[in-house]
Design an enzyme around this catalytic site. Structure first.
Site, PDB file in Angstrom:
ATOM      1  N   ARG A  33     -25.556   3.907  73.099  1.00  0.00           N
ATOM      2  CA  ARG A  33     -25.373   3.238  71.802  1.00  0.00           C
ATOM      3  C   ARG A  33     -26.052   4.036  70.688  1.00  0.00           C
ATOM      4  O   ARG A  33     -25.500   4.201  69.600  1.00  0.00           O
ATOM      5  CB  ARG A  33     -25.908   1.807  71.865  1.00  0.00           C
ATOM      6  CG  ARG A  33     -25.633   1.016  70.593  1.00  0.00           C
ATOM      7  CD  ARG A  33     -25.935  -0.455  70.736  1.00  0.00           C
ATOM      8  NE  ARG A  33     -27.365  -0.698  70.898  1.00  0.00           N
ATOM      9  CZ  ARG A  33     -27.901  -1.906  71.171  1.00  0.00           C
ATOM     10  NH1 ARG A  33     -27.111  -2.957  71.320  1.00  0.00           N
ATOM     11  NH2 ARG A  33     -29.194  -2.052  71.302  1.00  0.00           N
ATOM     12  N   GLU A  88     -23.472 -13.765  64.556  1.00  0.00           N
ATOM     13  CA  GLU A  88     -24.608 -13.675  65.489  1.00  0.00           C
ATOM     14  C   GLU A  88     -25.841 -14.189  64.762  1.00  0.00           C
ATOM     15  O   GLU A  88     -25.728 -14.789  63.689  1.00  0.00           O
ATOM     16  CB  GLU A  88     -24.795 -12.227  65.953  1.00  0.00           C
ATOM     17  CG  GLU A  88     -25.016 -11.244  64.803  1.00  0.00           C
ATOM     18  CD  GLU A  88     -25.280  -9.819  65.259  1.00  0.00           C
ATOM     19  OE1 GLU A  88     -25.604  -9.575  66.431  1.00  0.00           O
ATOM     20  OE2 GLU A  88     -25.179  -8.924  64.400  1.00  0.00           O
ATOM     21  N   LYS A 135     -26.866   0.013  64.626  1.00  0.00           N
ATOM     22  CA  LYS A 135     -28.250  -0.479  64.566  1.00  0.00           C
ATOM     23  C   LYS A 135     -29.002   0.404  63.586  1.00  0.00           C
ATOM     24  O   LYS A 135     -29.738   1.313  63.967  1.00  0.00           O
ATOM     25  CB  LYS A 135     -28.872  -0.409  65.966  1.00  0.00           C
ATOM     26  CG  LYS A 135     -29.200  -1.783  66.536  1.00  0.00           C
ATOM     27  CD  LYS A 135     -29.762  -1.709  67.897  1.00  0.00           C
ATOM     28  CE  LYS A 135     -31.171  -2.223  67.976  1.00  0.00           C
ATOM     29  NZ  LYS A 135     -31.379  -3.598  67.572  1.00  0.00           N
TER      30      LYS A 135
END
Ligand code: PXG
Length: 289
Positions: free
Chosen positions: A50, A182, A149
Site C-alpha cells: 500500500r 468510514e 494514506k
C-alpha cells in the site's frame, strides 16, 4: 528510543525533519501505521504494498526497495525491545524550496518509529463505542483520493474534534453523496440478518488492511460478507456495528448519534470476528529477528 532515519538507526533526539521538507511545509507525503505482536509484524507485506502504491500515485520515488524498507521496519522493532507495539513509517517529499513544486525536492525523507499506542479507552472494547456523524465530508476521489494514506489528515482531524467535543470517541464520515464512507481512522462494518456489510472503498474508504483481514475471516468462518453502499439508516437499523483499523484493531460500536445499535452490547457475529482476529494477530506475522 532509536528511530530509523534515512537509512540508519539514530537516537530520537537526532531524528529531525527539515523545516524546508515539503512534508512539513505542505503535508506532501504518505505514511503507514503497522502493528507488531510478539515481535512479529502483522501483515507487513500488505502495508508495504500500500505504501509503494501510494508513493507511485504521488510520483514519489522511495529511495529503497520494498525488501530493504521491510528489513528496516523489522530492525526498528528489534531495536525498540518491545514485544508488542505500533510502527509509524513516514515518507515525506523531502527538502525543497518554498513553493509547491515537488519536482525540486531531490530526495524523499523516510523515517520509522516503533512505540506504544493506545487509541481508545480499554472499556470501549467491552462496552462498545459511541459514534457521532460528522458535518465534515470524507474527501472525494477527485480531491485527495481517500485510498491515499497521505500526510493531509485535516478533514479527519476536524471530524475527530467534533466527536470529542460531543463526548463521543469517534466520528462517522459520510461521502459527498451522503452515504457512509468510514470513520476518521477506522473502517466501518455493520451486521444485518447475519450478513457482514462494509462500504466499498469507492464510497470514500481507505482500503484498510484490518478491513481486508476481517473480510478474509468471514470467508474462513463461512459468514456471508458483502461490500455495499450504506447510509445512516443502515447503521441505526443494524443488528451490530464495529470499526476496524491497525491502531483501533476491532472495536464494537453500540451508539450512533444517540441511537442504540442492536442490543446495545457486543453482538455475537462481532464477538466471533474479534476472537479470530485476536488469534491471527497473536499467531502470524513477519518475525523481526
Ligand atoms: N481509514 C482511515 C482514514 C485510516 O487512517 C483506516 C481506515 C484503517 O486502515 P488499516 O489499514 O490500519 O486497517 C485508517 C488507518 C492513528 C492511526 O494514529 C490511524 C490509522 C492507522 C494507524 C494509526 O490514529 N488509520
Amino acid at each position: 528510543m532509536k528511530i530509523w532515519f534515512d537509512g540508519k538507526l539514530v537516537e530520537k533526539e537526532e531524528a529531525k525533519v527539515s523545516v524546508f521538507d515539503h512534508g512539513t511545509l505542505y503535508g506532501d507525503g504518505i505514511f503507514e501505521g503497522i502493528r507488531f505482536y510478539n515481535k512479529r509484524v502483522f501483515r507487513l507485506e500488505a502495508h508495504m504494498d500500500r505504501l509503494y502504491d501510494c508513493a507511485h500515485y504521488l510520483m514519489l520515488n522511495i529511495p529503497y526497495t520494498k525488501d530493504v524498507l521491510s528489513k528496516a521496519v523489522c530492525e526498528t522493532v528489534a531495536a525498540s525491545g518491545l514485544n508488542d507495539g505500533y510502527i509509524r513509517l513516514v515518507v515525506t517529499r523531502g527538502v525543497g524550496n518554498l513553493g509547491l513544486n515537488p519536482f525540486n525536492c531531490p530526495q524523499p525523507c523516510v523515517f520509522i518509529i516503533a512505540d506504544k499506542i493506545a487509541l481508545y479507552d480499554p472499556a470501549v472494547y467491552e462496552n462498545g463505542l459511541n459514534l457521532v456523524t460528522s458535518s465534515v465530508r470524507r474527501n472525494r476521489a477527485d480531491t485527495i483520493c481517500p485510498q491515499v494514506k497521505s500526510l493531509n489528515y485535516l478533514n479527519n482531524i476536524f471530524a475527530k474534534m467534533e466527536a470529542i467535543r460531543q463526548g463521543a470517541a469517534e466520528a462517522l464520515m459520510l461521502n459527498d453523496a451522503g452515504n457512509v464512507a468510514e470513520c476518521t481512522g477506522d473502517n466501518i462494518f455493520i451486521v444485518k440478518n447475519g450478513t457482514v456489510i462494509t462500504p466499498p472503498v469507492t464510497d470514500g474508504a481507505l482500503d484498510g488492511i484490518t478491513r481486508r483481514v476481517v473480510l478474509e475471516i468471514c470467508t474462513e468462518l463461512g459468514i456471508p460478507a458483502v461490500e455495499k453502499t450504506i447510509n445512516r439508516f443502515s447503521i441505526t437499523s443494524a443488528d451490530e456495528c464495529f470499526l476496524t483499523g491497525t491502531a483501533a484493531e476491532c472495536v464494537p460500536v453500540t451508539d450512533l448519534d444517540g441511537y442504540t445499535i442492536g442490543s446495545g452490547k457486543i453482538g455475537p457475529v462481532t464477538a466471533r470476528l474479534l476472537a479470530r482476529f485476536k488469534e491471527l494477530t497473536q499467531s502470524t506475522g513477519t518475525p523481526v529477528e
